[in-house]
Design an enzyme around this catalytic site. Structure first.
Site, short mmCIF file in Angstrom:
data_model
loop_
_atom_site.label_atom_id
_atom_site.label_comp_id
_atom_site.label_asym_id
_atom_site.label_seq_id
_atom_site.Cartn_x
_atom_site.Cartn_y
_atom_site.Cartn_z
N GLY A 46 -1.84 -65.74 79.81
CA GLY A 46 -1.08 -65.47 81.02
C GLY A 46 -2.01 -64.93 82.10
N GLN A 51 -4.90 -61.13 89.75
CA GLN A 51 -6.06 -61.03 88.86
C GLN A 51 -7.23 -61.89 89.35
OE1 GLN A 51 -3.48 -61.53 85.14
NE2 GLN A 51 -5.17 -60.30 84.38
N CYS A 94 -5.38 -58.03 77.93
CA CYS A 94 -5.30 -58.48 79.32
C CYS A 94 -6.68 -58.98 79.75
CB CYS A 94 -4.87 -57.30 80.19
SG CYS A 94 -4.75 -57.70 81.94
N LEU A 95 -6.71 -60.11 80.46
CA LEU A 95 -8.00 -60.63 80.92
C LEU A 95 -8.69 -59.67 81.88
CD1 LEU A 95 -7.13 -64.42 81.44
CD2 LEU A 95 -8.41 -63.38 79.55
N HIS A 136 4.63 -58.17 81.06
CA HIS A 136 3.23 -57.80 81.32
C HIS A 136 2.76 -58.40 82.65
CE1 HIS A 136 -1.13 -57.44 79.82
NE2 HIS A 136 -1.23 -58.18 80.91
N GLU A 137 3.05 -59.70 82.85
CA GLU A 137 2.57 -60.37 84.07
C GLU A 137 3.32 -59.88 85.31
OE1 GLU A 137 -0.12 -61.88 83.87
OE2 GLU A 137 -0.17 -62.18 81.71
N HIS A 140 1.89 -56.85 86.71
CA HIS A 140 0.70 -57.06 87.57
C HIS A 140 1.10 -57.17 89.04
CE1 HIS A 140 -2.77 -57.41 84.95
NE2 HIS A 140 -2.16 -58.26 84.15
ZN LIG Z 1 -2.73 -58.71 82.23
#
Ligand SMILES: [Zn+2]
Length: 172
Positions: A46, A51, A94-95, A136-137, A140
């Site tokens: 995701g 990001q 998370c990336l 989670h997304e 962000h």
């Molecule tokens: Zn993340």
């Protein structure tokens, strides 16, 4: 399509609140395509637009990759409209917080509304990995990282671990 660099915490841009998309046009679809390519390249499931430094309410996701077939999903202006009282604990990564995995407790089921890549309003009920990933997304988009859900102590340990890993990466 282009692979764009992914911001790493504590980059202050990750704290920004993303703005609504007014029109789902070619620019937004191009952004979503870049996000998917960047997510696949980083081996993630995701990614939120912020990001890659774009403060727009756009998310991409693919939870089916392990089965070998790509199933890209695009969520524009996603909104959680209902959450269950029941919660579930899931290990998240998370990336933007690479190599850190921690358990986070969130509502087990959610209902969400969003626009798809053609700008059509969609509804969705989710549980399991999809519910976790969407929450989670969507976090962000509000400038919230999964480590912000941890206790203060656990968060500071996680962020120190991250800073150390990044220093080692830069040094090597
Ligand atoms: Zn993340």
């Amino acid at each position: 399509m282009a692979i764009r660099p992914i911001l790493i915490a504590p980059d202050p841009r990750l704290k920004a609140v993303s703005g609504e998309v007014r029109t789902v046009d070619g620019d937004i679809r191009g952004l979503a395509d870049d996000m998917l390519e960047s997510m696949y390249a980083a081996d993630g499931i995701g990614l939120a637009a912020i990001q890659i430094g774009v403060p727009k309410r756009v998310l991409v996701m693919d939870l089916a990759r392990k089965d070998g077939k790509k199933e890209p999903r695009v969520f524009i202006n996603p909104k959680i409209i209902w959450t269950s009282e029941e919660t579930a604990v899931c290990e998240e990564g998370c990336l933007s917080v690479p190599d850190i995995w921690e358990e986070v407790e969130r509502p087990a089921q959610i209902r969400a509304e969003y626009l798809d890549r053609d700008g059509r309003l969609q509804n969705l009920e989710a549980e399991g990995l999809l519910a976790t990933c969407l929450q989670h997304e969507i976090d962000h988009l509000e400038g919230v990282l999964f480590v912000d859900h941890l206790s203060r102590l656990k968060r500071s340990i996680a962020l120190k671990k991250l800073a150390k890993a990044q220093r080692l990466k830069r040094a090597s």
